[in-house]
Design an enzyme around this catalytic site. Structure first.
Site, PDB file in Angstrom:
ATOM      1  CD  GLN A  16      -2.813   1.322   2.384  1.00  0.00           C
ATOM      2  OE1 GLN A  16      -3.405   2.343   2.615  1.00  0.00           O
ATOM      3  NE2 GLN A  16      -2.984   0.256   3.156  1.00  0.00           N
ATOM      4  CB  SER A  17       3.544   2.602   2.133  1.00  0.00           C
ATOM      5  OG  SER A  17       4.615   1.784   1.702  1.00  0.00           O
ATOM      6  NE  ARG A  37       8.265 -10.964  -6.143  1.00  0.00           N
ATOM      7  CZ  ARG A  37       8.158 -11.320  -4.870  1.00  0.00           C
ATOM      8  NH1 ARG A  37       8.846 -12.331  -4.406  1.00  0.00           N
ATOM      9  NH2 ARG A  37       7.369 -10.664  -4.053  1.00  0.00           N
ATOM     10  CG  LEU A  71      12.619  -6.810 -15.296  1.00  0.00           C
ATOM     11  CD1 LEU A  71      13.019  -7.391 -16.653  1.00  0.00           C
ATOM     12  CD2 LEU A  71      12.986  -5.313 -15.264  1.00  0.00           C
ATOM     13  CE  LYS A  74      15.867 -11.314  -5.121  1.00  0.00           C
ATOM     14  NZ  LYS A  74      15.075 -12.068  -4.155  1.00  0.00           N
ATOM     15  CG  PHE A  96      11.312  -4.260  -2.515  1.00  0.00           C
ATOM     16  CD1 PHE A  96      10.142  -4.984  -2.734  1.00  0.00           C
ATOM     17  CD2 PHE A  96      12.023  -3.808  -3.623  1.00  0.00           C
ATOM     18  CE1 PHE A  96       9.683  -5.233  -4.019  1.00  0.00           C
ATOM     19  CE2 PHE A  96      11.573  -4.056  -4.899  1.00  0.00           C
ATOM     20  CZ  PHE A  96      10.399  -4.767  -5.105  1.00  0.00           C
ATOM     21  NE  ARG A 103      17.937  -9.100   0.798  1.00  0.00           N
ATOM     22  CZ  ARG A 103      17.478  -8.262   1.748  1.00  0.00           C
ATOM     23  NH1 ARG A 103      18.331  -7.703   2.599  1.00  0.00           N
ATOM     24  NH2 ARG A 103      16.195  -7.998   1.853  1.00  0.00           N
ATOM     25  CD  GLU A 138      -1.740   2.032   8.262  1.00  0.00           C
ATOM     26  OE1 GLU A 138      -1.503   2.309   7.087  1.00  0.00           O
ATOM     27  OE2 GLU A 138      -1.794   2.889   9.156  1.00  0.00           O
ATOM     28  CG  ASP A 167       0.535   0.894   4.637  1.00  0.00           C
ATOM     29  OD1 ASP A 167       1.740   0.849   4.927  1.00  0.00           O
ATOM     30  OD2 ASP A 167      -0.199  -0.095   4.693  1.00  0.00           O
ATOM     31  N   GLY A 245      -7.678  20.062  19.958  1.00  0.00           N
ATOM     32  CA  GLY A 245      -7.366  21.454  19.647  1.00  0.00           C
ATOM     33  C   GLY A 245      -7.746  22.344  20.817  1.00  0.00           C
ATOM     34  N   GLY A 246      -7.788  23.619  20.586  1.00  0.00           N
ATOM     35  CA  GLY A 246      -8.074  24.566  21.650  1.00  0.00           C
ATOM     36  C   GLY A 246      -9.561  24.694  21.973  1.00  0.00           C
TER      37      GLY A 246
END
Ligand SMILES: CC(C)(COP(=O)(O)OP(=O)(O)OC[C@H]1O[C@@H](n2cnc3c(N)ncnc32)[C@H](O)[C@@H]1OP(=O)(O)O)[C@@H](O)C(=O)NCCC(=O)NCCS
Length: 414
Positions: A16-17, A37, A71, A74, A96, A103, A138, A167, A245-246
């Site tokens: 997600q992030s 992948r 793709l 590795k 990742f 790596r 998350e 995320d 808040g105030g």
């Protein structure tokens, strides 16, 4: 013309992030090439599926307006193609686990050697320090960034929020870092490293709670429900639905609350509008009473005040109460369910909620771009199928011919 026309993004993000970040950039016009992948793709394609064998809403709602290529980075042949993509792109984004790109053989040093103009942007769970090697999702970020310890009711355990502040919140931070780096590159001609830790992103969104941590050393937090009868510990406590808040605020029940879990209204007893609020709920008596007619005098009685307000709101639906309070300038808002939000015509009209068609799942709803630019229109296009654009991208961006693509496929690189 769109704001980021001409910017090409090599999108190595998943879950997600990272995807929320590159989706935003795609909506602003960047050409986002999502690298996945072979055979597997982003794990979210298959997670929380509502329809068998089609891309999940988890995936489709986070990956609009992108192109997908498969793709294997590795594989030696795949690494060669990846190197050429780095040469051809303005930004590389990844989220990742720590060290994964290194790596694969692509350290920041190596990436800069390949393309000194590239901006290399990453989301990680933590910045440098004791936890830098940890994987993070998350709710781990919500817990480690201060969100959970400050959310929930004082007598209950820490609670995580439904808003994906770890995320999607960090994805937003990263997107700002990327466009800022692109802007600086206009002057320097150089790329740079952009890093956002989810812990930092959550802490940034919990800024007011660090404010309160410091205020605590000077006395009780008078706007918190613990004041004046409860006790304060050494750290910013959970404050239930207090406003933070105030101006004091709370969630109060409305007509129908017994059966409708969302029949509630948030009401802020803003000092400037207090006389009108008191009158409308039938408490004109408060206005001449020194026990009630100043914000300071009301502070120790916030619970009682909201109980009285609730007696009134329970006679109205949340929408009726809002219609009465809004013209009186009393800040308030109904607790809206996801059902209500998905059906709200004004959100459809602004493109914040959009219906998108998809070749295998059919029509679905998504959240469009919440950031509106007057000169960069957004058209929300469906997410790509796995590897849908592999041939197209390799031909158009890298100039590969059918023979070279077929060889890479035979090699297992694509
Ligand atoms: C989210 C997270 C916990 C998921 O962990 P995970 O599913 O185990 O996935 P990883 O990130 O470890 O990547 C899995 C492997 O796939 C490999 N991989 C990914 N894309 C690949 C590709 N196109 N070709 C070949 N290998 C690929 C990675 O290199 C990694 O291999 P390695 O472990 O040998 O280095 C982890 O990625 C993470 O902590 N990310 C940073 C924080 C973050 O963004 N969290 C929020 C997610 S919403």
């Amino acid at each position: 013309m769109k704001a980021l026309d001409g910017v090409r993004i090599l999108d190595m993000t998943h879950v997600q992030s990272g995807p929320t970040c590159t989706q935003l950039l795609a909506w602003f016009g960047a050409d986002v090439i999502k690298v996945e992948r072979p055979g597997k793709g982003d794990a979210t394609r298959g997670q929380l599926r509502d329809i068998p064998d089609v891309d999940s809403l988890y995936f489709t709602m986070l990956n609009h307006n992108k192109r997908s290529i498969t793709l294997n980075t590795k594989d030696e042949c795949g690494k060669g193609i990846f190197t050429r993509l780095i040469e051809s792109c303005d930004v590389l984004v990844e989220n990742f686990a720590p060290g994964a790109l290194d790596r694969m053989g692509f350290s920041w040093k190596r990436i800069q050697e390949i393309n000194p103009r590239i901006i290399y942007a990453s989301v990680k769970g933590f910045g440098p320090g004791p936890y830098e090697d940890c994987k993070v999702y998350e709710n781990v970020a919500q817990c480690t960034g201060g969100g959970a310890s400050t959310t929930g009711f004082p007598s209950g355990p820490p609670v995580v929020t439904g808003a994906q502040i770890g995320d999607s919140g960090t994805g937003l931070h990263l997107a700002l870092g990327i466009v800022t780096a692109l802007f600086q590159r206009e002057t320097t001609g150089r790329g740079q490293r952009v890093e956002c830790a989810m812990q930092d992103g959550v802490l940034n969104l919990c800024r007011v709670k660090l404010r309160d941590q410091q205020r605590l050393t000077h006395g009780p937090l008078k706007e918190y429900p613990q004041y004046p009868n409860g006790t304060f510990g050494v750290a910013t406590p959970r404050a239930g639905n207090a406003s933070g808040g105030g101006q004091p605020g709370w969630i109060v029940k409305c007509k129908g609350w017994e059966t409708d879990p969302d029949a509630y209204l948030y009401v802020i007893a803003q000092a400037a509008a207090f006389d009108r609020l008191a009158r409308v709920i039938g408490h004109e008596d408060w206005l001449g009473d020194p026990e009630w007619n100043t914000a300071e005098a009301r502070l120790p009685k916030i619970d009682q005040m909201f109980d009285e307000i609730e007696q009134w709101t329970m006679t109205k639906t949340k929408f009726e109460a809002m219609e009465i309070l809004n013209p009186l300038n009393v800040p308030c808002g109904p607790v809206l369910s996801m059902k209500e939000l998905s059906e709200e015509p004004s959100l459809r009209a602004t493109g914040t909620v959009v219906e998108v068609d998809h070749p295998t799942r059919g029509a679905y709803l998504t959240v469009g771009n919440p950031i509106k630019l007057s000169d960069s229109p957004v058209e929300v296009r469906r997410s790509p199928l796995l590897g849908e654009h592999t041939d197209e991208v390799l031909k158009q961006v890298l100039g590969m011919d059918d023979k070279a693509i077929a060889a890479a496929k035979t090699d297992g690189a694509l």
